[in-house]
Enzyme design. Structure first.
Site, short mmCIF file in Angstrom:
data_model
loop_
_atom_site.label_atom_id
_atom_site.label_comp_id
_atom_site.label_asym_id
_atom_site.label_seq_id
_atom_site.Cartn_x
_atom_site.Cartn_y
_atom_site.Cartn_z
N ARG A 92 5.66 -2.06 1.57
CA ARG A 92 5.11 -2.05 0.21
C ARG A 92 4.81 -3.46 -0.30
O ARG A 92 3.92 -3.64 -1.14
CB ARG A 92 6.11 -1.36 -0.73
CG ARG A 92 5.53 -1.01 -2.08
CD ARG A 92 6.49 -0.18 -2.91
NE ARG A 92 7.76 -0.83 -3.09
CZ ARG A 92 8.95 -0.24 -2.97
NH1 ARG A 92 9.03 1.03 -2.66
NH2 ARG A 92 10.06 -0.92 -3.14
N LYS A 143 -15.26 -1.82 -5.77
CA LYS A 143 -16.69 -2.01 -6.01
C LYS A 143 -17.28 -2.95 -4.95
O LYS A 143 -17.48 -2.54 -3.83
CB LYS A 143 -16.92 -2.50 -7.44
CG LYS A 143 -16.17 -1.68 -8.50
CD LYS A 143 -16.73 -0.28 -8.69
CE LYS A 143 -15.80 0.68 -9.43
NZ LYS A 143 -15.41 0.30 -10.78
#
Ligand SMILES: *Cc1c(COP(=O)(O)O)cnc(C)c1O
Length: 398
Positions: free
Chosen positions: A61, A211
């Site tokens: 993590r 994006k």
């Protein structure tokens, strides 16, 4: 020559790569890891102390060498101190805000902000006793009058990803810093290549890596880049919230990073060409694209950005919903869907009035948002032209 003194295009090709340490392979490998094994009890225990060290591999993590390559590369390109990868752009927004506030604090939020970020402030943040005031994105140094004693954050998004107002970030930063507040910027539109946010006074820069960094519409990724003063604090909050970015998505982010410059150059060129063409259409009332010379934000955009991406907006003259649908429903090259920044063109109707409270949206006709992809400009224009013909036929038939 130090890596940070190299030109951006060279940085994009070389940051975050160490072929010598990976059998000569050009790209870093993808580490799929949760458990990290330690040699002995002493090093197992020591892992707790180095958890905050940005290069320490202690648990999946907290990131693997693939994650670190992406984090370091994006941070170096933008000119920040450290990068933190998370699972989505929205996670980057919310974790950055949460890192800097506590109950009783106040956040100033631009009225042009991405809708889900607004929803977070109005729901979750409010529930934890943090108040949000929305401000006019064009307020510039006037923000000083809205800063209260408990204001910890001035959040900016420039240009706004639906309405494309360019904010005067240096003026906002000067006022915010004078009052001890931090400046956060959603820099997804500008990307770490076209907007060097730290030079403008930003403390924490946020990217929906989903994006342009990923660039191919096939992964979710968020990037936070901070200056030195805020790095540890933000990293600690991200770790405590349990955010992390998945190994394959991090790899796709790194892969997209390599071609960011060539893709953006084309997105810029095609987006601007489409915007100029649309300005001359009789159906169009207004185009919102800061790289257009007559756009209200043009001077600030020219001062603070070295290019434009492919995302811009427009407002049509009032027209029946059915005529608008006749246009949009049969476009062949423009997909209709949320998100942007991939190689393909998109178009969606937007509803700016529904996501602002401090300023008025008084356009008469419907608003649209276009993402100019990497297709041929003539084909993109022809598709829109056919769309306008359908719209006009529908209007005439009413
Ligand atoms: C898409 C977007 C986000 C959120 O990114 P996700 O990766 O979709 O969570 C944040 N800010 C802006 C400006 C965006 O366009």
């Amino acid at each position: 020559m130090s890596p940070s003194s190299r030109k951006p295009d060279t940085q994009l090709a070389h940051l975050g790569r160490e072929p010598k340490n990976q059998h000569g392979a050009v790209n870093p490998p993808v580490y799929h890891a949760s458990t990290i094994l330690f040699e002995d009890v002493a090093s197992l225990r020591a892992a707790k102390d180095v958890r905050m060290d940005r290069n320490a591999v202690t648990y999946g993590r907290a990131g693997t060498p693939t994650t670190m390559a992406l984090q370091d590369s994006v941070a170096a390109l933008e000119g920040g101190y450290g990068g933190i990868a998370v699972s989505s752009g929205l996670a980057a927004v919310t974790a950055s805000i949460m890192a800097l506030v506590q109950a009783g604090d106040h956040v100033l939020m631009t009225d042009s902000v991405y809708g889900p970020a607004r929803a977070f402030c109005d729901s979750t943040l409010a529930r934890f006793g943090v108040e949000t005031t929305y401000y006019d994105p064009l307020i510039a140094g006037g923000i000083a009058s809205l800063i209260k004693e408990n204001t910890k954050i001035v959040f900016t998004e420039s240009p706004g990803s639906q309405t494309f107002e360019v904010q005067d970030i240096p003026a906002i930063a000067e006022a915010a810093h004078a009052a001890g507040a931090a400046v956060l910027m959603d820099n997804t539109w500008g990307t770490p290549l076209y907007c060097k946010s730290f030079e403008l006074g930003v403390d924490v820069s946020i990217h929906a890596g989903t994006k342009y960094i990923v660039g191919h519409s096939d992964a979710m990724l968020g990037m936070i880049v901070t200056n030195e003063a805020h790095y540890e604090n933000v990293r600690r909050c991200v770790m405590s919230l349990g955010h992390s970015a998945a190994p394959d998505d991090v790899f796709l982010g790194l892969r997209g990073f390599r071609t960011l410059s060539v893709r953006l150059e084309r997105h810029h060129k095609t987006g601007l060409a489409l915007a100029s063409w649309l300005q001359n259409r009789p159906e169009v009332a207004r185009v919102m694209h800061p790289a257009l010379p007559d756009d209200p934000g043009h001077a600030l955009w020219k001062r603070d950005f070295s290019g434009a991406c492919g995302l811009f907006g427009l407002v049509l003259h009032p027209v029946a919903q059915s005529a608008l649908e006749a246009m949009l429903d049969h476009l062949e090259l423009y997909g209709m869907g949320y998100s942007w920044g991939g190689f393909e063109s998109l178009i969606i109707p937007t509803d700016p009035a529904s996501i602002r409270t401090a300023t008025e949206w008084n356009a008469q006709g419907p608003a649209l948002r276009i993402h100019a992809g990497l297709e041929d400009i003539d084909d993109l224009i022809a598709d829109l032209e056919a769309g306008f013909e359908r719209l006009n036929r529908a209007v005439a038939a009413e």
